[in-house]
Scaffold this motif. Structure first.
Motif, PDB file in Angstrom:
ATOM      1  N   LEU A  11       0.827  -1.202   0.000  1.00 11.07           N
ATOM      2  CA  LEU A  11       0.000   0.000   0.000  1.00 11.07           C
ATOM      3  C   LEU A  11       0.867   1.260   0.000  1.00 11.07           C
ATOM      4  O   LEU A  11       0.578   2.219  -0.728  1.00 11.07           O
ATOM      5  N   ARG A  12       1.924   1.279   0.794  1.00 14.06           N
ATOM      6  CA  ARG A  12       2.770   2.473   0.829  1.00 14.06           C
ATOM      7  C   ARG A  12       3.452   2.690  -0.523  1.00 14.06           C
ATOM      8  O   ARG A  12       3.554   3.814  -1.000  1.00 14.06           O
ATOM      9  N   ARG A  14       2.330   1.724  -3.410  1.00 13.23           N
ATOM     10  CA  ARG A  14       1.282   2.124  -4.355  1.00 13.23           C
ATOM     11  C   ARG A  14       0.970   3.612  -4.193  1.00 13.23           C
ATOM     12  O   ARG A  14       0.905   4.364  -5.169  1.00 13.23           O
ATOM     13  N   PHE A  15       0.783   4.047  -2.959  1.00 17.77           N
ATOM     14  CA  PHE A  15       0.466   5.461  -2.723  1.00 17.77           C
ATOM     15  C   PHE A  15       1.591   6.367  -3.215  1.00 17.77           C
ATOM     16  O   PHE A  15       1.342   7.389  -3.877  1.00 17.77           O
ATOM     17  N   ARG A  17       3.776   5.832  -5.485  1.00 17.82           N
ATOM     18  CA  ARG A  17       3.779   5.802  -6.960  1.00 17.82           C
ATOM     19  C   ARG A  17       2.768   6.797  -7.516  1.00 17.82           C
ATOM     20  O   ARG A  17       3.056   7.536  -8.461  1.00 17.82           O
ATOM     21  N   TYR A  18       1.580   6.841  -6.922  1.00 16.90           N
ATOM     22  CA  TYR A  18       0.534   7.747  -7.398  1.00 16.90           C
ATOM     23  C   TYR A  18       0.845   9.202  -7.031  1.00 16.90           C
ATOM     24  O   TYR A  18       0.593  10.118  -7.812  1.00 16.90           O
ATOM     25  N   GLU A  48      -2.720  -1.063 -14.178  1.00 18.04           N
ATOM     26  CA  GLU A  48      -2.620  -1.873 -12.961  1.00 18.04           C
ATOM     27  C   GLU A  48      -3.866  -2.726 -12.758  1.00 18.04           C
ATOM     28  O   GLU A  48      -3.770  -3.868 -12.294  1.00 18.04           O
ATOM     29  N   LYS A 150      -5.384  10.728  -3.352  1.00 15.67           N
ATOM     30  CA  LYS A 150      -4.648   9.540  -3.787  1.00 15.67           C
ATOM     31  C   LYS A 150      -4.568   8.495  -2.683  1.00 15.67           C
ATOM     32  O   LYS A 150      -4.308   7.324  -2.958  1.00 15.67           O
ATOM     33  N   ALA A 154      -5.427   4.777  -3.668  1.00 16.69           N
ATOM     34  CA  ALA A 154      -4.574   3.661  -3.273  1.00 16.69           C
ATOM     35  C   ALA A 154      -5.340   2.617  -2.471  1.00 16.69           C
ATOM     36  O   ALA A 154      -5.152   1.405  -2.657  1.00 16.69           O
ATOM     37  N   GLU A 158      -5.806  -1.179  -3.640  1.00 21.77           N
ATOM     38  CA  GLU A 158      -5.304  -2.253  -2.792  1.00 21.77           C
ATOM     39  C   GLU A 158      -6.412  -3.251  -2.474  1.00 21.77           C
ATOM     40  O   GLU A 158      -6.198  -4.469  -2.491  1.00 21.77           O
TER      41      GLU A 158
END
Length: 417
Positions: A11-12, A14-15, A17-18, A48, A150, A154, A158
């Protein structure tokens, strides 16, 4: 989501990245999306989703992202959607965002390295006291972070990844919607309701851990145009009526100790001038009007117009035009007709091991307008804080609970279906 052991790290990443993608919207643009760069995040989200098996994921010409997680239950169930917005606020730069992870936060001041004058202090950010031991993400001090929204994006992604990897979890058809331009009030202007194909949903765009919001402001916008009398300033005595001064007098005549954002809280509304400009001959001001009931909203509009009329009596040669237009309405009017939507949301938060906190929003969400478009839609926490500012922050653990709540909502509707 207890058997998904990598959720925190996933999750971290992914966040972050966004958050690095600049998606700032532009109120001065007439296109949809208002900035082409919002599509950069939209394209990544589609890629994704396809990678995780959401085969119908797509971005339309307006930058909206749609996707479907097929039902795993044989029951006839309503179609639920989860929605977050991709854009960030025009109020603060979103270019070259550098997300920083502050691991195992212990209550100390967080000094942001690119501008050491930007400091997150426990005394000023009350929710930080609940984050001891958690991992806090901030920007570096020169930009906003983009946790609004975001963090919600995320969390939805997720949860979607988890559900597609775990088809044994029973749920109905789930739709995903990511919107552009929410921050400039256009988030659902061009949503394709047929393509979405849902019965109701939840926006994931709230602040404090555990919050679920079923009430928003009702909102109007107002445009005031004053036509004054212009003449050469050297020969203006008894002739000139300066439109700039007239509009200034009107704004100054509005109440100062009530009906303003800086003097109201809880369920109190306001009249708020947000822009002003012009010349001697013509000047214009824009206002936003807010309250929780349509009746009080109308009263504020009447107060604004009466104030204008009173001031204009001092300028007999000048004229004005006031146009008040609806923006959105309190979604509680709709959600009260569908109590299970909020009830199951509260239950989902509790099952995530979090205290549910029903709240109202002194603002609006995409869900406000979606509710009146036939899709009842309360707002669930995403964990974003200090949004629209360089002090914006989010907790990885709060985002994880938001993702878990999304999975729980899907399961509860199947259980009770």
């Amino acid at each position: 989501m207890s058997n998904y052991t990598n959720v925190n790290q996933s999750l971290r990443q992914r966040f972050i990245r966004y958050a690095k993608i600049d998606t700032q919207s532009d109120p001065g643009s007439n296109t949809c999306p208002s900035t082409e760069k919002q599509k950069n995040l939209a394209r990544l989200l589609v890629e994704e989703m396809i990678e995780m098996g959401i085969t119908d994921a797509e971005m339309d010409n307006n930058g909206y992202v749609y996707g479907t997680i097929p039902a795993t239950s044989d029951k006839k169930l309503p179609v639920i959607f989860f929605c977050s917005h991709m854009d960030t606020s025009p109020d603060c730069s979103g270019e070259n965002v550098k997300p920083l992870i502050h691991q195992n936060y212990q209550g100390d001041d967080i000094v942001l390295p690119d501008d050491p004058t930007i400091v997150l202090r426990l005394a000023e950010h009350k929710d930080l006291k609940h984050q001891i031991g958690n991992d806090i993400i901030t920007a570096s001090g020169t930009t906003l972070l983009g946790a609004d929204n975001k963090a919600g994006v995320a969390a939805i992604m997720e949860a979607a990844a988890f559900l597609t990897k775990n088809p044994a979890i029973k749920h109905g058809t789930i739709k995903i919607l990511f919107t552009p331009d929410e921050e400039i009030g256009r988030g659902v202007d061009n949503v394709d309701l047929d393509k979405l194909g849902a019965d109701f949903g939840y926006t994931i765009d709230g602040e404090t851990l555990g919050s679920i919001e079923d009430e928003t402001f009702s909102a109007d916008g107002a445009t005031l145009i004053v036509n004054g009398v212009s003449t050469h300033p050297g020969f203006a005595k008894g002739k000139m009526e300066n439109a700039i001064k007239i509009v200034s007098d009107i704004i100054n005549a509005l109440p100062k100790d009530q009906f303003t954002p800086e003097t109201t809280s809880e369920k109190e509304g306001f009249i708020h001038p947000v822009s002003f400009g012009g010349q001697v001959e013509q000047a214009e001001a824009q206002f936003i009007i807010r309250d929780f009931t349509d009746e009080k909203l109308a009263e504020h509009g009447s107060l604004l117009e009466q104030t204008i009329k009173n001031v204009m009596e001092n300028y007999p040669k000048s004229t004005y035009k006031l146009e008040i237009t609806p923006q959105y309405r309190n979604m509680k009017q709709i959600l009260d007709q569908h109590p299970k939507i909020v009830e199951y949301g509260i239950e989902a938060i509790k099952r995530a091991g979090v205290v549910a906190k029903p709240q109202r929003i002194r603002g609006g969400t995409d869900g406000s307008r979606l509710s009146f478009m036939g899709l009842p839609c309360p707002n669930i926490f995403a964990g974003e804080h200090a949004f629209h500012s360089k002090q914006e922050w989010v907790s990885v653990q709060d985002m994880e609970k938001a993702a878990q709540t999304i999975v729980n909502i899907a399961g509860i509707w199947e259980e009770k279906g």
